[in-house]
Design a protein around this motif. Structure first.
Motif, short mmCIF file in Angstrom:
data_model
loop_
_atom_site.label_atom_id
_atom_site.label_comp_id
_atom_site.label_asym_id
_atom_site.label_seq_id
_atom_site.Cartn_x
_atom_site.Cartn_y
_atom_site.Cartn_z
N TYR A 168 24.15 -11.56 2.05
CA TYR A 168 22.94 -10.75 2.10
C TYR A 168 21.75 -11.62 1.75
O TYR A 168 21.88 -12.69 1.16
CB TYR A 168 23.03 -9.55 1.14
N ALA A 169 20.59 -11.17 2.15
CA ALA A 169 19.34 -11.86 1.85
C ALA A 169 18.26 -10.83 1.63
O ALA A 169 18.31 -9.72 2.18
CB ALA A 169 18.95 -12.80 3.00
N ILE A 170 17.28 -11.17 0.81
CA ILE A 170 16.12 -10.30 0.58
C ILE A 170 14.88 -11.09 0.97
O ILE A 170 14.66 -12.20 0.50
CB ILE A 170 16.04 -9.86 -0.89
N PHE A 171 14.11 -10.50 1.86
CA PHE A 171 12.86 -11.11 2.31
C PHE A 171 11.68 -10.28 1.82
O PHE A 171 11.76 -9.05 1.74
CB PHE A 171 12.81 -11.16 3.85
N ARG A 172 10.59 -10.96 1.51
CA ARG A 172 9.33 -10.26 1.29
C ARG A 172 8.51 -10.40 2.57
O ARG A 172 8.29 -11.50 3.06
CB ARG A 172 8.56 -10.87 0.12
N LYS A 173 8.09 -9.25 3.09
CA LYS A 173 7.49 -9.22 4.43
C LYS A 173 8.50 -9.81 5.41
O LYS A 173 9.70 -9.80 5.13
CB LYS A 173 6.14 -9.94 4.44
N PRO A 174 8.10 -10.32 6.54
CA PRO A 174 9.16 -10.75 7.46
C PRO A 174 9.81 -12.09 7.15
O PRO A 174 10.97 -12.27 7.40
CB PRO A 174 8.45 -10.78 8.82
N LEU A 175 9.07 -13.04 6.55
CA LEU A 175 9.60 -14.41 6.57
C LEU A 175 9.69 -15.10 5.22
O LEU A 175 10.11 -16.25 5.16
CB LEU A 175 8.76 -15.27 7.53
N GLN A 176 9.29 -14.47 4.13
CA GLN A 176 9.38 -15.12 2.83
C GLN A 176 10.73 -14.81 2.19
O GLN A 176 10.97 -13.71 1.71
CB GLN A 176 8.25 -14.67 1.91
N LEU A 177 11.63 -15.78 2.20
CA LEU A 177 12.98 -15.58 1.69
C LEU A 177 12.97 -15.64 0.16
O LEU A 177 12.54 -16.64 -0.43
CB LEU A 177 13.93 -16.65 2.25
N LEU A 178 13.46 -14.58 -0.49
CA LEU A 178 13.49 -14.52 -1.94
C LEU A 178 14.90 -14.77 -2.50
O LEU A 178 15.07 -15.45 -3.50
CB LEU A 178 13.00 -13.15 -2.43
N VAL A 179 15.90 -14.16 -1.86
CA VAL A 179 17.28 -14.26 -2.33
C VAL A 179 18.17 -14.54 -1.12
O VAL A 179 18.01 -13.92 -0.07
CB VAL A 179 17.75 -12.96 -3.02
N GLU A 192 15.92 -16.21 9.13
CA GLU A 192 14.52 -15.97 9.44
C GLU A 192 14.39 -15.21 10.76
O GLU A 192 13.59 -14.28 10.88
CB GLU A 192 13.78 -17.30 9.53
N THR A 193 15.19 -15.59 11.75
CA THR A 193 15.18 -14.87 13.03
C THR A 193 15.58 -13.42 12.84
O THR A 193 14.97 -12.51 13.39
CB THR A 193 16.15 -15.55 14.02
N THR A 194 16.62 -13.19 12.04
CA THR A 194 17.07 -11.83 11.76
C THR A 194 15.97 -11.02 11.08
O THR A 194 15.70 -9.87 11.46
CB THR A 194 18.32 -11.87 10.86
N ALA A 195 15.33 -11.61 10.08
CA ALA A 195 14.26 -10.91 9.36
C ALA A 195 13.09 -10.61 10.28
O ALA A 195 12.51 -9.51 10.24
CB ALA A 195 13.80 -11.75 8.17
N LEU A 234 16.05 -5.87 2.83
CA LEU A 234 17.40 -6.32 2.50
C LEU A 234 18.18 -6.46 3.81
O LEU A 234 18.27 -5.52 4.59
CB LEU A 234 18.09 -5.31 1.58
N ILE A 235 18.73 -7.64 4.05
CA ILE A 235 19.53 -7.91 5.26
C ILE A 235 20.96 -8.18 4.83
O ILE A 235 21.20 -9.00 3.94
CB ILE A 235 18.96 -9.09 6.04
#
Length: 264
Positions: A168-179, A192-195, A234-235
């Motif tokens: 899993y990944a958590i992004f802020r807005k579309p492209l800022q990866l946080l987790v 990034e493409t997924t987000a 959350l992805i």
């Protein structure tokens, strides 16, 4: 060195035939053949859907039933197919079996076939529609939400304990990866493409008055799920379709506070 005699002959090697170039593998290919029967009012009623639309390969409406704005629904379906093909190409997978949008008021399912695209919409409060759609079309291309008397707690920890969770990944807005909690083969570019694609889907549906709670893009083996919450997304990617209903239920009930806490 001794100069070569003018009478010396050369054995010119026969040129090898050019290697046969294999055509590049086509990603984003649609392999499923559509049901013979065109979508009609009877089928829409049979599934419990409130509206339905069928498009040909060129995006022209072939059949439409009870859509409040057929042109708008055609645009949503065409946009969804384009984004699904882009994601399939990035992952080097075939086209997804379905894209399922969940919002507080209405659900939409976009089903791509080789010859046509089908869109179905139904009220979120209408129970059993997903199961009826699967029975009507003879395919399990939509996953039910698995709520029960004792459902799993809607927390990140409960989600992470789901078997076959690829990451899993958590992004802020579309492209800022946080987790990022993924296997190494999941590069930042793929995430990034997924987000970006899920963010674009969210924006388009929000403009149509559908603030999304969840997006599921279901492929033959894997499912990509995205939960928008404020400026966070959350992805989640699962390798086990049998566990996706549990994931969907957990993600839908997860609070914005739970997601914000996980992003810190």
């Amino acid at each position: 060195s001794t100069p070569l005699a003018s009478s010396q002959t050369w054995n010119t090697p026969t040129p090898s035939p050019p290697e046969e170039k294999k055509p590049p593998r086509s990603f984003g290919k649609i392999s499923r053949v559509a049901p013979k029967a065109a979508i009609g009012e009877k089928l829409v009623q049979q599934t419990g859907a409130r509206c339905g639309l069928q498009m040909d390969l060129h995006g022209n409406i072939e059949h439409e039933f009870h859509c409040p704005d057929p042109t708008l629904m055609r645009g949503v379906a065409s946009f969804t197919i384009a984004k699904a093909r882009e994601m399939a190409g990035a992952f080097q997978w075939e086209m997804p079996l379905s894209v399922h949008y969940v919002s507080p008021s209405m659900n939409l399912a976009v089903l791509p076939y080789r010859e046509k695209t089908i869109l179905l919409g139904w009220a979120s409060r209408d129970g059993g529609v997903l199961a009826k759609i699967s029975r009507a079309f003879g395919e399990e291309f939509l996953d039910l939400v698995e709520g029960g008397k004792h459902p799993a707690a809607p927390t990140m920890d409960a989600m992470k304990r789901t078997p076959h969770l690829h990451g899993y990944a958590i992004f802020r807005k579309p492209l800022q990866l946080l987790v990022k909690k993924f296997a190494k083969e999941w590069s930042f570019e793929m995430l990034e493409t997924t987000a970006r694609i899920t963010s674009q889907m969210r924006t388009v549906l929000r403009l149509q008055g559908m603030p999304l709670q969840l997006i599921q893009i279901k492929f033959k083996v894997d499912s990509v799920l995205a939960k928008p919450s404020g400026d966070l997304t959350l992805i989640v990617i699962s390798h086990s379709q049998t566990k996706v209903p549990l994931l969907k239920d957990c993600m839908l009930r997860m609070s914005p506070g739970e997601l914000s806490k996980a992003a810190l």
